[in-house]
Design a protein around this motif. Structure first.
Motif, PDB file in Angstrom:
ATOM      1  N   LYS A 235      69.608  20.792  36.132  1.00 18.68           N
ATOM      2  CA  LYS A 235      70.707  21.661  35.729  1.00 18.68           C
ATOM      3  C   LYS A 235      71.946  21.302  36.539  1.00 18.68           C
ATOM      4  CE  LYS A 235      67.707  25.546  34.494  1.00 18.68           C
ATOM      5  NZ  LYS A 235      67.468  27.011  34.643  1.00 18.68           N
TER       6      LYS A 235
ATOM      7  N   LYS B  45      77.079  27.742  34.392  1.00 20.65           N
ATOM      8  CA  LYS B  45      75.729  28.161  34.787  1.00 20.65           C
ATOM      9  C   LYS B  45      75.758  29.526  35.471  1.00 20.65           C
ATOM     10  CE  LYS B  45      71.634  26.631  37.329  1.00 20.65           C
ATOM     11  NZ  LYS B  45      71.494  27.876  38.102  1.00 20.65           N
TER      12      LYS B  45
ATOM     13  N   THR C 226      63.280  20.279  35.430  1.00 22.80           N
ATOM     14  CA  THR C 226      64.543  20.416  34.706  1.00 22.80           C
ATOM     15  C   THR C 226      65.709  20.108  35.630  1.00 22.80           C
ATOM     16  OG1 THR C 226      63.570  22.158  33.337  1.00 22.80           O
ATOM     17  CG2 THR C 226      65.966  21.957  33.316  1.00 22.80           C
TER      18      THR C 226
ATOM     19  N   LYS D 184      67.218  16.641  29.651  1.00 21.66           N
ATOM     20  CA  LYS D 184      67.220  17.286  30.955  1.00 21.66           C
ATOM     21  C   LYS D 184      65.863  17.800  31.432  1.00 21.66           C
ATOM     22  CE  LYS D 184      72.036  18.649  30.406  1.00 21.66           C
ATOM     23  NZ  LYS D 184      73.018  19.749  30.371  1.00 21.66           N
ATOM     24  N   THR D 185      64.809  17.673  30.626  1.00 25.24           N
ATOM     25  CA  THR D 185      63.510  18.237  31.006  1.00 25.24           C
ATOM     26  C   THR D 185      62.376  17.295  30.642  1.00 25.24           C
ATOM     27  OG1 THR D 185      64.341  20.482  30.653  1.00 25.24           O
ATOM     28  CG2 THR D 185      61.975  20.227  30.739  1.00 25.24           C
TER      29      THR D 185
END
Length: 395
Positions: free
Chosen positions: A175, A263, A173, A128-129
């Protein structure tokens, strides 16, 4: 001084597709290079490289893959798979670095000696990054940021980068709620210790599940229990995912909604931790805390409540915020802080259900958590004086 600012990105549909493709290609490269290292480990884990029997044949040991040898193969990778040319070279070079960190933490452990589990291959959507290790400050202009191979992306600047800070790295990133950019900032002119630092302005804090923290001044903050309060919504969202057919678009949408709910809980908890740490550091110059084995506590029957409280994240935030403010957080030995009397040091055994500390020696009676926080403060004061004496001797 080193700090990080995170902003939300507003990429176009095409830019979002480029970011997603970049993450997926980096994931494949991460898995391939991790596979190389795991294969080397399986073939070379035995220290014996020869046999006394003539008929026995042991193959030659392979050279251990490292960050630089794996980075050297990226040139050939772009020739064999031309689509990797769409990724910035330095972003691609960060992948072997991530693999090396994960592999070394498994075999050697981190700076504190604690080892992590065996690194796993990342499934689709789990990488994810990605990071740009170099960035020019002029590429961040008003509400736009220029990212190599992606283009000019709109960014929501909710707070300006402070004057004097240089942008060292930039991380993108993905999310559940969208895309974010994290700027790692550094200013070497900021002093590490506050000029009016007062060693005597110290407080001890005891973390718990009923009260999140109890200070040695008898200030209490109730445990917010964000996960417990959101359990009904999370349960409903999880049930919706379970009912959807695997691989369908409806299931993907349900998974995204579930991720947004998780989240929201994590962000609310993190905001609470930041505000609590900020209030403590506004009032005190030194904060004494227990050096808890939180990973061990998270494996007990209280695991859900311990993870909901997020003590590890709070202590990490408190330590970083204190360093940035020129203040100090000192970790003390937690053994016996609840049993030892803060007034006369007599050990009074009591079950966890007993919330009042009654000392038979000095007849003092006070809350169990308050007694623990006073002991933490006393140990922190003692350790601080010991550190000061050792630093004076070294001079």
């Amino acid at each position: 001084m080193r700090t990080s600012y995170q902003y939300r990105l507003k990429p176009t549909k095409k830019q979002a597709e480029i970011i997603d493709n970049t993450l997926d290609m980096l994931r494949c490269q991460y898995n391939y290079q991790l596979g190389q290292r795991l294969e080397w480990y399986e073939m070379n884990r035995c220290p014996i490289d020869r046999c006394s029997l003539i008929v026995c044949h042991i193959p030659e040991l392979k050279d251990k893959p490292n960050r630089f040898s794996q980075q050297a193969t990226l040139t050939q990778l772009k020739k064999d798979r031309p689509w990797y040319k769409s990724i910035h070279s330095q972003v691609l070079q960060e992948v072997p670095k991530k693999v090396e960190i994960a592999f070394d933490r498994w075999l050697k452990g981190d700076s504190n000696g604690s080892r992590c589990g065996k690194p796993r291959f990342k499934g689709k959507g789990q990488y994810k990054t990605f990071t740009y290790p170099q960035f020019k400050k002029e590429h961040l202009n008003n509400d736009k940021i220029t990212l190599s191979k992606i283009g000019v992306v709109k960014v929501i600047i909710h707070r300006q980068v402070p004057d004097g800070f240089d942008i060292k790295t930039v991380s993108i990133t993905k999310k559940a709620g969208g895309y974010y950019v994290t700027l790692s900032l550094e200013d070497k002119t900021v002093p590490t210790i506050k000029p009016d630092f007062d060693v005597n302005n110290i407080v001890g804090i005891d973390v718990g599940l009923i009260d999140f923290i109890v200070t040695s001044d008898d200030d209490r903050i109730a445990a917010p229990k964000f996960l417990r309060k959101a359990e009904r919504k999370l349960k409903s969202a999880q049930r919706r995912v379970s009912r959807r057919k695997k691989g369908s678009n409806r299931r993907k949408k349900a998974i995204k909604k579930l991720g947004i709910q998780h989240k929201k809980v994590a962000d609310t908890r993190k905001d609470f931790h930041f505000k609590t740490a900020n209030n403590l550091l506004k009032k005190y110059d030194v904060v004494a805390v227990e050096k808890l084995n939180i990973k061990g506590l998270a494996k007990t029957r209280l695991a859900k409540s311990v993870n909901d409280a997020g003590w590890g994240q709070f202590l990490s935030i408190l330590t970083v915020k204190a360093e940035n403010a020129g203040l100090k957080v000192i970790a003390v030995n937690p053994n016996g802080t609840s049993l030892e009397c803060s007034s006369c040091s007599t050990k009074v055994k009591k079950p966890l259900s007993q919330r009042i500390h009654n000392c038979p020696n000095c007849k003092v009676s006070l809350c169990r958590d308050l007694n623990a926080s006073l002991n933490i403060k006393n140990r922190g004061t003692h350790d601080l004086k010991a550190q000061k004496m050792s630093s004076m001797r070294s001079l």
